[in-house]
Motif scaffolding. Sequence first.
Motif, PDB file in Angstrom:
ATOM      1  N   PRO A 176      13.569  -8.363 -17.474  1.00  0.00           N
ATOM      2  CA  PRO A 176      13.628  -8.062 -18.736  1.00  0.00           C
ATOM      3  C   PRO A 176      12.720  -6.428 -18.858  1.00  0.00           C
ATOM      4  CG  PRO A 176      11.941  -9.798 -18.569  1.00  0.00           C
ATOM      5  CD  PRO A 176      12.763  -9.570 -17.312  1.00  0.00           C
ATOM      6  N   ASN A 177      12.048  -6.192 -18.124  1.00  0.00           N
ATOM      7  CA  ASN A 177      11.156  -4.962 -17.961  1.00  0.00           C
ATOM      8  C   ASN A 177      11.643  -4.052 -17.042  1.00  0.00           C
ATOM      9  OD1 ASN A 177      10.032  -6.558 -15.836  1.00  0.00           O
ATOM     10  ND2 ASN A 177       8.240  -5.179 -15.844  1.00  0.00           N
ATOM     11  N   SER A 178      12.925  -4.185 -16.519  1.00  0.00           N
ATOM     12  CA  SER A 178      13.541  -3.173 -15.513  1.00  0.00           C
ATOM     13  C   SER A 178      13.672  -1.889 -15.971  1.00  0.00           C
ATOM     14  CB  SER A 178      14.924  -3.818 -15.283  1.00  0.00           C
ATOM     15  OG  SER A 178      15.448  -2.961 -14.164  1.00  0.00           O
ATOM     16  N   PRO A 179      13.097  -1.024 -15.284  1.00  0.00           N
ATOM     17  CA  PRO A 179      12.370  -1.211 -13.862  1.00  0.00           C
ATOM     18  C   PRO A 179      10.908  -1.526 -13.973  1.00  0.00           C
ATOM     19  CG  PRO A 179      12.643   1.306 -14.097  1.00  0.00           C
ATOM     20  CD  PRO A 179      13.470   0.473 -15.298  1.00  0.00           C
ATOM     21  N   GLY A 180      10.413  -2.473 -13.315  1.00  0.00           N
ATOM     22  CA  GLY A 180       8.886  -2.762 -13.123  1.00  0.00           C
ATOM     23  C   GLY A 180       8.302  -1.688 -12.223  1.00  0.00           C
ATOM     24  N   VAL A 181       7.292  -1.163 -12.716  1.00  0.00           N
ATOM     25  CA  VAL A 181       6.447   0.008 -11.836  1.00  0.00           C
ATOM     26  C   VAL A 181       5.359  -0.570 -11.249  1.00  0.00           C
ATOM     27  CG1 VAL A 181       5.239   2.080 -12.374  1.00  0.00           C
ATOM     28  CG2 VAL A 181       7.223   1.669 -13.566  1.00  0.00           C
ATOM     29  N   ILE A 182       5.257  -0.162 -10.037  1.00  0.00           N
ATOM     30  CA  ILE A 182       4.120  -0.424  -9.030  1.00  0.00           C
ATOM     31  C   ILE A 182       3.471   0.695  -8.700  1.00  0.00           C
ATOM     32  CG2 ILE A 182       3.191  -1.353  -7.019  1.00  0.00           C
ATOM     33  CD1 ILE A 182       4.723  -3.664  -8.967  1.00  0.00           C
ATOM     34  N   ASP A 183       2.119   0.946  -9.447  1.00  0.00           N
ATOM     35  CA  ASP A 183       1.517   2.386  -8.999  1.00  0.00           C
ATOM     36  C   ASP A 183       0.932   2.248  -7.634  1.00  0.00           C
ATOM     37  OD1 ASP A 183       1.857   3.476 -11.732  1.00  0.00           O
ATOM     38  OD2 ASP A 183       0.355   1.798 -12.410  1.00  0.00           O
ATOM     39  N   TYR A 209      -2.095   0.097  -7.088  1.00  0.00           N
ATOM     40  CA  TYR A 209      -2.127  -1.254  -7.329  1.00  0.00           C
ATOM     41  C   TYR A 209      -2.346  -1.965  -5.970  1.00  0.00           C
ATOM     42  CZ  TYR A 209      -0.576  -5.954  -8.603  1.00  0.00           C
ATOM     43  OH  TYR A 209      -0.808  -7.314  -8.749  1.00  0.00           O
ATOM     44  N   ARG A 210      -3.217  -3.211  -5.959  1.00  0.00           N
ATOM     45  CA  ARG A 210      -3.304  -3.786  -4.837  1.00  0.00           C
ATOM     46  C   ARG A 210      -3.194  -5.298  -4.788  1.00  0.00           C
ATOM     47  NH1 ARG A 210      -2.481   0.577  -3.208  1.00  0.00           N
ATOM     48  NH2 ARG A 210      -3.748   1.775  -2.019  1.00  0.00           N
ATOM     49  N   GLY A 211      -2.648  -5.737  -5.730  1.00  0.00           N
ATOM     50  CA  GLY A 211      -2.483  -7.180  -6.257  1.00  0.00           C
ATOM     51  C   GLY A 211      -1.201  -7.495  -5.601  1.00  0.00           C
ATOM     52  N   VAL A 215       0.954  -1.148  -0.191  1.00  0.00           N
ATOM     53  CA  VAL A 215       0.117   0.062   0.119  1.00  0.00           C
ATOM     54  C   VAL A 215       0.795   1.297   0.035  1.00  0.00           C
ATOM     55  CG1 VAL A 215      -1.912   1.242   1.304  1.00  0.00           C
ATOM     56  CG2 VAL A 215      -1.734  -1.236   1.133  1.00  0.00           C
ATOM     57  N   LEU A 216       0.854   1.918  -1.265  1.00  0.00           N
ATOM     58  CA  LEU A 216       1.777   3.029  -1.427  1.00  0.00           C
ATOM     59  C   LEU A 216       1.096   4.306  -1.194  1.00  0.00           C
ATOM     60  CD1 LEU A 216       3.669   1.742  -4.352  1.00  0.00           C
ATOM     61  CD2 LEU A 216       4.699   1.878  -2.317  1.00  0.00           C
ATOM     62  N   PRO A 217       1.736   4.997  -0.662  1.00  0.00           N
ATOM     63  CA  PRO A 217       0.957   6.406  -0.496  1.00  0.00           C
ATOM     64  C   PRO A 217       0.707   7.070  -1.599  1.00  0.00           C
ATOM     65  CG  PRO A 217       3.000   6.772   0.741  1.00  0.00           C
ATOM     66  CD  PRO A 217       3.030   5.381   0.040  1.00  0.00           C
ATOM     67  N   MET A 221       5.606   5.660  -6.276  1.00  0.00           N
ATOM     68  CA  MET A 221       5.497   4.561  -6.803  1.00  0.00           C
ATOM     69  C   MET A 221       6.843   3.391  -6.576  1.00  0.00           C
ATOM     70  SD  MET A 221       8.328   4.842  -9.342  1.00  0.00           S
ATOM     71  CE  MET A 221       7.767   4.107 -10.641  1.00  0.00           C
ATOM     72  N   ALA A 222       6.610   2.440  -6.760  1.00  0.00           N
ATOM     73  CA  ALA A 222       7.740   1.627  -6.320  1.00  0.00           C
ATOM     74  C   ALA A 222       8.236   0.943  -7.780  1.00  0.00           C
ATOM     75  CB  ALA A 222       7.477   0.215  -5.494  1.00  0.00           C
TER      76      ALA A 222
END
Length: 168
Positions: A94-101, A104-106, A71-73, A77-78
């Motif tokens: 392969p997709n570095s960096p991967g982005v976590i918005d 996103y809650r999964g 749970v990001l503020p 982003m992560a």
Amino acid sequence: MSTWEKTKRNNMTYVGYSAIDYQDIKIYNESDNDFPGYQTPGAAAFDIASNETVLLEVGQTSLVGTGLYFVLPECFMAEITPRSSLGLRGITLPNSPGVIDSDYRGEIKVILTNLSDTPHIITKGDRIAQVMVRPVIKPSLVSLSYLELQDYNNTERGSNGFGSTGKN
């Protein structure tokens, strides 16, 4: 809700977060792995571990679960990035960096690819990636017509790319 700070110094405007706006990253850990953490006081990123055992054949790409939920503020982003120790063995993202918005809650999952010439086993509990949390700046998106675009195209570089500024 985050508070933006706008300051003027030396005829320049700086926009960003004040130190008070940095909030905790909340993490739910459904795995049996240790809770993630920074490995040293100066570490910019924290490691995350695999929640499963996976055999990565030569050239294979696999989606590996971590059992972690973030749970990001808002306005953060992560970034999921490779660990250098795996990169030395030919295992990368392969997709570095991967982005976590922030919305996103999964489950956090990591895409791993084996670029080495031998199969590689990822064992449950192995640290497979690192996570860096960053503030996000979201400028407004403004639509231009083709004619308006031409007004902005008068630069020394123009549309030249992919090596146009030199080989070194």
